[in-house]
Design an enzyme around this catalytic site. Structure first.
Site, PDB file in Angstrom:
ATOM      1  N   TRP A 127       0.820  -1.207   0.000  1.00 35.49           N
ATOM      2  CA  TRP A 127       0.000   0.000   0.000  1.00 35.49           C
ATOM      3  C   TRP A 127       0.856   1.260   0.000  1.00 35.49           C
ATOM      4  O   TRP A 127       0.562   2.221  -0.727  1.00 35.49           O
ATOM      5  CB  TRP A 127      -0.993  -0.014   1.174  1.00 35.49           C
ATOM      6  CG  TRP A 127      -1.815  -1.266   1.159  1.00 35.49           C
ATOM      7  CD1 TRP A 127      -1.811  -2.276   2.074  1.00 35.49           C
ATOM      8  CD2 TRP A 127      -2.722  -1.689   0.119  1.00 35.49           C
ATOM      9  NE1 TRP A 127      -2.649  -3.282   1.679  1.00 35.49           N
ATOM     10  CE2 TRP A 127      -3.221  -2.967   0.492  1.00 35.49           C
ATOM     11  CE3 TRP A 127      -3.152  -1.120  -1.090  1.00 35.49           C
ATOM     12  CZ2 TRP A 127      -4.134  -3.670  -0.293  1.00 35.49           C
ATOM     13  CZ3 TRP A 127      -4.057  -1.826  -1.874  1.00 35.49           C
ATOM     14  CH2 TRP A 127      -4.542  -3.076  -1.483  1.00 35.49           C
ATOM     15  N   ASP A 155      -2.005   6.519   6.419  1.00 39.40           N
ATOM     16  CA  ASP A 155      -3.024   5.599   5.927  1.00 39.40           C
ATOM     17  C   ASP A 155      -3.281   4.586   7.045  1.00 39.40           C
ATOM     18  O   ASP A 155      -2.445   3.734   7.316  1.00 39.40           O
ATOM     19  CB  ASP A 155      -2.504   4.899   4.667  1.00 39.40           C
ATOM     20  CG  ASP A 155      -3.449   3.800   4.170  1.00 39.40           C
ATOM     21  OD1 ASP A 155      -4.508   3.588   4.777  1.00 39.40           O
ATOM     22  OD2 ASP A 155      -3.100   3.155   3.160  1.00 39.40           O
ATOM     23  N   LYS A 168     -12.545  -2.346   7.106  1.00 40.03           N
ATOM     24  CA  LYS A 168     -11.870  -3.177   8.113  1.00 40.03           C
ATOM     25  C   LYS A 168     -12.582  -2.950   9.450  1.00 40.03           C
ATOM     26  O   LYS A 168     -13.453  -3.690   9.807  1.00 40.03           O
ATOM     27  CB  LYS A 168     -10.390  -2.816   8.231  1.00 40.03           C
ATOM     28  CG  LYS A 168      -9.687  -2.593   6.913  1.00 40.03           C
ATOM     29  CD  LYS A 168      -9.389  -3.869   6.149  1.00 40.03           C
ATOM     30  CE  LYS A 168      -8.605  -3.536   4.884  1.00 40.03           C
ATOM     31  NZ  LYS A 168      -8.345  -4.675   4.035  1.00 40.03           N
TER      32      LYS A 168
END
Lengths: 355, 355
Positions: A100, A167, A191
């Site tokens: 990511w 993030d 999530k």
């Protein structure tokens, strides 16, 4: 039988949230209309949006500190681009801790110079780089707090005078942090917060307005802030479910309460991984994620037996990411301790079977 | 009592779709897991995505003609930007028929020269410009097929050799057109297709790859096409509900069948607006939208009476857009003819009361 859902995301949500969400699809707010068929400008939905935004700020302990929350579309992947569009004037520092971060760096490079201050790419992202230095002349420092794919998690964050962007897609609302250290936090909902389709962005407003480029409306945080996260039709249902999940967390006692449970779950599983000779963890012990535990069998010939025992026990979503292999147990907020215990029991039964 | 829902969007969806969507939030695919908590890479959801994409192509009659469908986040507002990012090299032609065209033009101007080939801004967007010419040296011609706010609809489209892009957010799947005239069609789901939170993009692939700029991944149609609309986590629930709605439409007989019903609904309401001395329409008769009928009372003193009669009859969402005022009856695919009849009855009762 309800399954033990270790899916990495989209992932398990609290059962009471799913119940309320299911009802709202048929009849929302006792108005004899579905949540899906009302105007996003109607009072009941404006209330949902405002409630979700203020719950996020409250749970992160950021009330009265100059922060505002947005719920936008596009996932963290869109934020890789947006944060650079809005904040990267000339140069930015990125810590590369996995897929990511790597993707975030790629998008930022389209808009300015990127200094990779640290990277664990050399060892397959199995640890968190430490001791790196952040130049003082960058517009910001960007990091990924938890790496879903590899199972590492930043346990501390650097001290720096430049703005910090994080993030937090896969561990927001899971542990106590001084969130006011960050100027911009973003997180895909799927999530710890809700279903896929919405992304939380928490911004300290005074960090904006410092780049010269023309920013397209949909990529401009200021435009979205000026419209209270309603510049265009928002993702109504994902935002509603996120609001319900944040309410659930607040009623549970907020981040301090869930942190305790998350630590118990992680301790239970990692203790077993370390104890049981049939299993080994993938990543450096001190950087292990409390959200995603990655591990493998030490003896591949037990794979079939282990996996049929998992199915038998009602365990779902334990496959490792296709780029890593092995197993990944995602233990997000809504996963009960009991599910981890069931997994540990299977690991112990396998040991008994094998010897 | 279920309401008569004339909301402009998000708007009414078929009751059987809402029922199935509500069930999937609790237990999807009989797997004892919610649709919201399964991996988007799991077989059951990959099937949903593929089914939604192919139903869209099939219903538009575009099978075997070089088109592919995407379901992305961000609404039509993001497409204003994306279509220009991907296709506007130097110059593009836009027809300005209202707020949405206006916004599309604004974003395109960030990326190249925009020629406004026609505009009805001079008369408050109450008609569709005709007889305009499209220069042959533009990268594309862009138009908005239906204007939700003002209640106008393009009844025909120009003949041109340049690629055609159309924002069909508020009338896609509502009427028969030769969709192969268009190279790129986009539509926010929240009118005729599903809930807010996903956007259908139908692209003729050979129109791509002709601009030189670097395109950020999330804005690049080619990136999304190469990943079968799964470059990043998609908006799972909105896409599932869209798939259900497209299935419902297919079972009903597709666009030819729904077009007939939509024409009946529009004829019923417009006949009453024209006949009843208490009402007047807002826009040019030949350009009236079959989706959104805008009208006002000829005598404002009847406002309170009319509106309490509407509430009494269970009619929801009839307020005009805040920039236009008056009333707007949105008659999307899922609105039954019966609901329009109830509205017409109220209009006739008001007339009896007033005289």
């Amino acid at each position: 039988m309800k399954k033990h859902n270790f899916s990495a995301g989209p992932c398990i949500l609290p059962q009471e949230v799913l119940q309320k969400a299911s009802e709202a699809v048929l009849n929302f707010n006792n108005d004899n209309l579905s949540l899906l068929e009302i105007s996003h400008r109607s009072k009941p939905f404006v209330n949902v949006m405002e409630n979700a935004r203020s719950l996020a700020i409250e749970l992160l302990g950021l009330e009265g500190k100059g922060y505002k929350a947005l719920f936008l579309q596009g996932g963290a992947s869109m934020q890789f681009l947006m944060c650079a569009y809005n904040l990267l004037d000339k140069k930015a520092a990125y810590l590369n801790t996995g897929t990511w971060s790597d993707k975030a760096i790629k998008e930022a490079k389209l808009l300015g110079e990127v200094v990779e201050v640290g990277s664990s790419k050399d060892q397959g992202f199995t640890y968190i780089p430490k001791g790196y230095e952040i130049p003082s002349d960058v517009n910001y420092f960007h990091c990924t707090s938890n790496n879903t794919i590899f199972g590492t998690q930043m346990k501390s964050f650097p001290e720096t005078d430049v703005p910090m962007i994080c993030d937090m897609s896969s561990d927001i609302f899971s542990r106590q942090l001084d969130f006011s250290k960050f100027d911009l936090i973003y997180a895909g909902a799927q999530k710890n917060m809700g279903p896929a389709g919405t992304t939380l962005i928490v911004i300290k407003e005074d960090v904006l307005g410092k780049v010269n480029r023309a920013i397209p409306s949909m990529l401009d945080y200021k435009v979205h802030l000026s419209k209270d996260s309603m510049f265009n039709t928002p993702a109504v249902f994902p935002i509603y479910v996120s609001m319900l999940t944040l309410e659930w967390l607040k009623n549970l006692g907020g981040i301090p309460a869930i942190e305790k449970i998350n630590e118990q779950k992680a301790a239970l599983l990692y203790t077993e991984i370390d104890r049981n000779p049939l299993f080994k963890g993938f990543v450096a012990t001190e950087d292990r994620s409390n959200m995603n535990a990655t591990f493998a069998l030490t003896n591949e010939s037990l794979k079939e037996t282990f996996e049929s025992m998992l199915t038998e026990a009602g365990i779902n979503g334990l496959n490792g990411h296709r780029s890593v292999g092995g197993y990944r147990a995602s233990m997000y907020n809504a996963l009960p301790l009991e599910s981890v215990q069931v997994l540990v029991n299977v690991m112990q039964s396998l040991e008994k079977k094998a010897y």
